[in-house]
Design a protein around this motif. Structure first.
Motif, PDB file in Angstrom:
ATOM      1  N   UNK A 289       0.844  -1.207   0.000  1.00  0.00           N
ATOM      2  CA  UNK A 289       0.000   0.000   0.000  1.00  0.00           C
ATOM      3  C   UNK A 289       0.876   1.254   0.000  1.00  0.00           C
ATOM      4  N   UNK A 290       1.935   1.231   0.815  1.00  0.00           N
ATOM      5  CA  UNK A 290       2.856   2.382   0.857  1.00  0.00           C
ATOM      6  C   UNK A 290       3.485   2.583  -0.527  1.00  0.00           C
ATOM      7  N   UNK A 291       3.913   1.472  -1.140  1.00  0.00           N
ATOM      8  CA  UNK A 291       4.598   1.563  -2.440  1.00  0.00           C
ATOM      9  C   UNK A 291       3.666   2.178  -3.482  1.00  0.00           C
ATOM     10  N   UNK A 292       2.414   1.733  -3.497  1.00  0.00           N
ATOM     11  CA  UNK A 292       1.473   2.235  -4.499  1.00  0.00           C
ATOM     12  C   UNK A 292       1.179   3.726  -4.242  1.00  0.00           C
ATOM     13  N   UNK A 293       1.063   4.077  -2.972  1.00  0.00           N
ATOM     14  CA  UNK A 293       0.805   5.488  -2.633  1.00  0.00           C
ATOM     15  C   UNK A 293       1.976   6.368  -3.090  1.00  0.00           C
ATOM     16  N   UNK A 294       3.197   5.907  -2.833  1.00  0.00           N
ATOM     17  CA  UNK A 294       4.368   6.702  -3.259  1.00  0.00           C
ATOM     18  C   UNK A 294       4.415   6.766  -4.791  1.00  0.00           C
ATOM     19  N   UNK A 295       4.191   5.612  -5.424  1.00  0.00           N
ATOM     20  CA  UNK A 295       4.249   5.574  -6.902  1.00  0.00           C
ATOM     21  C   UNK A 295       3.246   6.556  -7.503  1.00  0.00           C
ATOM     22  N   UNK A 296       2.077   6.657  -6.902  1.00  0.00           N
ATOM     23  CA  UNK A 296       1.004   7.490  -7.480  1.00  0.00           C
ATOM     24  C   UNK A 296       1.037   8.944  -7.009  1.00  0.00           C
ATOM     25  N   UNK A 297       2.008   9.315  -6.175  1.00  0.00           N
ATOM     26  CA  UNK A 297       1.925  10.650  -5.570  1.00  0.00           C
ATOM     27  C   UNK A 297       2.409  11.793  -6.475  1.00  0.00           C
ATOM     28  N   UNK A 298       3.093  11.482  -7.580  1.00  0.00           N
ATOM     29  CA  UNK A 298       3.576  12.584  -8.421  1.00  0.00           C
ATOM     30  C   UNK A 298       2.477  13.029  -9.393  1.00  0.00           C
ATOM     31  N   UNK A 299       2.754  14.157 -10.062  1.00  0.00           N
ATOM     32  CA  UNK A 299       1.783  14.650 -11.056  1.00  0.00           C
ATOM     33  C   UNK A 299       1.749  13.761 -12.300  1.00  0.00           C
ATOM     34  N   UNK A 300       2.778  12.895 -12.445  1.00  0.00           N
ATOM     35  CA  UNK A 300       2.927  12.122 -13.681  1.00  0.00           C
ATOM     36  C   UNK A 300       2.229  10.767 -13.609  1.00  0.00           C
ATOM     37  N   UNK A 301       2.091  10.115 -14.752  1.00  0.00           N
ATOM     38  CA  UNK A 301       1.507   8.772 -14.787  1.00  0.00           C
ATOM     39  C   UNK A 301       1.875   8.066 -16.073  1.00  0.00           C
ATOM     40  N   UNK A 302       3.168   8.078 -16.405  1.00  0.00           N
ATOM     41  CA  UNK A 302       3.560   7.520 -17.698  1.00  0.00           C
ATOM     42  C   UNK A 302       3.765   6.005 -17.629  1.00  0.00           C
ATOM     43  N   UNK A 303       4.640   5.559 -16.720  1.00  0.00           N
ATOM     44  CA  UNK A 303       4.934   4.127 -16.658  1.00  0.00           C
ATOM     45  C   UNK A 303       5.222   3.722 -15.218  1.00  0.00           C
ATOM     46  N   UNK A 304       5.226   2.413 -14.985  1.00  0.00           N
ATOM     47  CA  UNK A 304       5.557   1.870 -13.669  1.00  0.00           C
ATOM     48  C   UNK A 304       5.906   0.404 -13.858  1.00  0.00           C
TER      49      UNK A 304
END
Ligand code: NAP
Ligand code: MG
Length: 498
Positions: A415-430
């Protein structure tokens, strides 16, 4: 015996290039009407490559008018799909025949290693062109269900004049991702390359005419950002497709709204998260892949894995392997076939990356690199750089650096990892590395990104997959059948037949 393509071969090739710097309008090379030029320098060593036409509004008007004339004349837009396909396939074959020349030109203009331009940029460009050529005569319209006295169709028509504005990190490939689908759909195109890398696409334009693309269907206007701005404001441009920064993307959207509401497609930046869970199937592979994800192309990749999120219990072994893997990305001379990375595009970008390294030293722990390298008298070369950031709100963990700088962020739970991954303004890749199906399922669904890799990163660059972003990484997608719809208008035709 096959020719040995060593550094001497490529240096010789570079010497023998005849570089064209004039704009390409209506099937021929032309100077800017003002006769103004700017200089294209090589990031390899700062040497002068060629004077390049500095186009202005009057030149943009000419190119747009040429594109409009060719479109309305139907010399391309009204050709049978099969005939358009034949021309694009011939163009791709010509690119292939000129691969070495184009690869060395691309390396000189962009500072990329020759192994990348011969192994990635050129084959990728040719593949893209062939893929869209092959698609043209395999897409069909729709016949919706109607009352029996009616017959109706839904068809896709080309839009008209498509402007494409592209960046410097993959000059030819990013151009092809726009012009291949736009031309395949039957549009005429005006392309504006980055002023930092205008040369390869200028050469490719002449090959288009050689392949039989009618004059005016593909035009290249060179110059600075003002040329892109003029295209975005132009009343006779029907669509503008852009790859570049968010700042410029926003301006293009505003200009489109303020002028003729031309269609706008934006591929913007990224700060992509590469998540390694404790149950990662292969830590060594994850470490190698993480290094490639950020250090390839000197980190100048919009989908770079610039954030490595690692579950705390495997942070230590992963970091150990990562530090070793990063050594493979020490820069070398771009024309040496053994070089894995080359030069940063220019002094401005170099300073920007160094500035972020300074910021990083304040807010995180520098684990590796951070130093410029004096490889050539005036090229900008930088060591692969790795920071460890305990605090995921650090600037270097959220802002796009666009250089060889990796930020490692430890986390405790998925859950922490997903929250950190999604916290930026961007959403290109993961990406997510795990052996657990449930973990993978949750992560792939919850990561807000246009592409999600599982147990790999940046692999399978396949034209069948759309490429683009969620959130402020843009709208629309390059590649795949979906890209074609960006360059067509849908028409409903309804006939009363009884
Ligand atoms: P940029 O400064 O936005 O420039 C991109 C293009 O826009 C260049 O051709 C540039 O011309 C032109 N331009 C500059 N000002 C303009 C204006 N006011 N109106 C219209 N066009 C204008 O970006 P960049 O520095 O070249 O590229 C780096 C950025 O691109 C990064 O943020 C990266 O993430 C992003 N990128 C995204 C993708 C993707 O697919 N999502 C792919 C690659 C790169 P000049 O160069 O002549 O100024
Ligand atoms: Mg250049």
């Amino acid at each position: 015996m096959p020719e040995l393509k060593d550094r001497a071969y490529w240096l010789e090739k570079a010497q023998s290039l005849r570089i064209e710097g004039r704009a390409f309008v209506e099937g021929r090379y032309v100077d800017a009407q003002s006769a103004a030029t700017f200089n294209a320098y090589s990031p390899v060593d700062g040497s002068l490559l060629a004077p390049v036409a500095l186009c202005a509004s009057a030149d943009v008007d000419l190119a747009v008018a040429a594109a409009r004339r060719s479109f309305e004349a139907g010399v391309w837009s009204q050709l049978a799909a099969r005939e358009r396909k034949a021309v694009l396939l011939k163009w791709a074959a010509l690119l292939e025949a000129h691969s070495d020349e184009l690869a060395v030109l691309e390396s000189l203009d962009s500072g990329k290693p020759i192994a990348d331009t011969t192994g990635g940029d050129l084959p990728g460009t040719i593949y893209c062109l062939r893929w869209f050529a092959e698609l043209i005569d395999k897409v069909h319209g729709e016949v919706p269900a109607t009352d029996p006295q009616f017959f109706g169709t839904v068809t896709a028509q080309p839009m008209g004049v498509v402007a494409a504005v592209v960046p410097w990190n993959y000059p030819l490939l990013m151009a092809a991702w726009k012009f291949a689908p736009a031309l395949a759909a039957g549009n005429s195109v005006v392309l504006k390359p980055s002023e930092k890398t205008p040369l390869s696409v200028l050469r490719v334009a002449a090959l288009a005419v050689e392949a039989g693309l009618p004059a005016g269907v593909f035009n290249v206007v060179t110059g600075d950002g003002a040329v892109g701005r003029d295209l975005s404001l132009h009343g006779d441009v029907d669509c503008i497709a852009f790859t570049g920064s968010g700042k410029v993307g926003r301006e293009i959207a505003r200009n489109a709204a303020a002028s003729n509401l031309k269609r706008v497609w934006l591929e913007l930046g990224g700060k992509s998260a590469n998540i390694v869970m404790a149950d990662c199937p292969d830590i060594t592979q994850a470490a190698r892949s993480a290094a490639a994800a950020i250090f390839a192309n000197m980190g100048q990749v919009c989908s770079a894995g610039s954030r490595l999120l690692v579950q705390r219990s495997v942070a230590e072994p992963l970091l150990r392997e990562l530090l070793v893997a990063a050594d493979a990305y020490q820069p070398g001379h771009p024309l040496d076939p053994d070089s894995v990375t080359g030069a940063i595009i220019d002094g401005v970008q170099f300073e920007r990356v160094l500035h972020y390294i300074d910021i990083g030293k304040q807010e995180a722990q520098l684990l590796k690199g951070g130093q410029p390298l004096a490889l050539e008298a005036s090229g900008a070369y930088l060591e692969p750089t790795i920071f460890l950031a305990e605090d995921s709100s650090a600037r270097i963990a959220n802002e796009e650096i666009f250089g060889p700088v990796l930020v490692v962020i430890p986390f405790d739970t998925l859950e922490d990892a997903i929250a950190i991954a999604n916290q930026t303004e961007f959403g290109l890749a993961a990406a997510v590395w795990s052996s657990d199906l449930k973990t993978i399922h949750i992560a792939t669904r919850q990561l807000k990104a246009g592409t999600v890799w599982v147990n790999c990163y940046d692999e399978l660059v396949d034209m069948n997959f759309p490429f683009g972003g969620f959130k402020e990484s843009g709208n629309g997608r390059d590649n795949s059948v979906h890209a074609l719809s960006k360059y067509t208008e849908l028409k409903s035709t309804i006939m009363r037949c009884a």
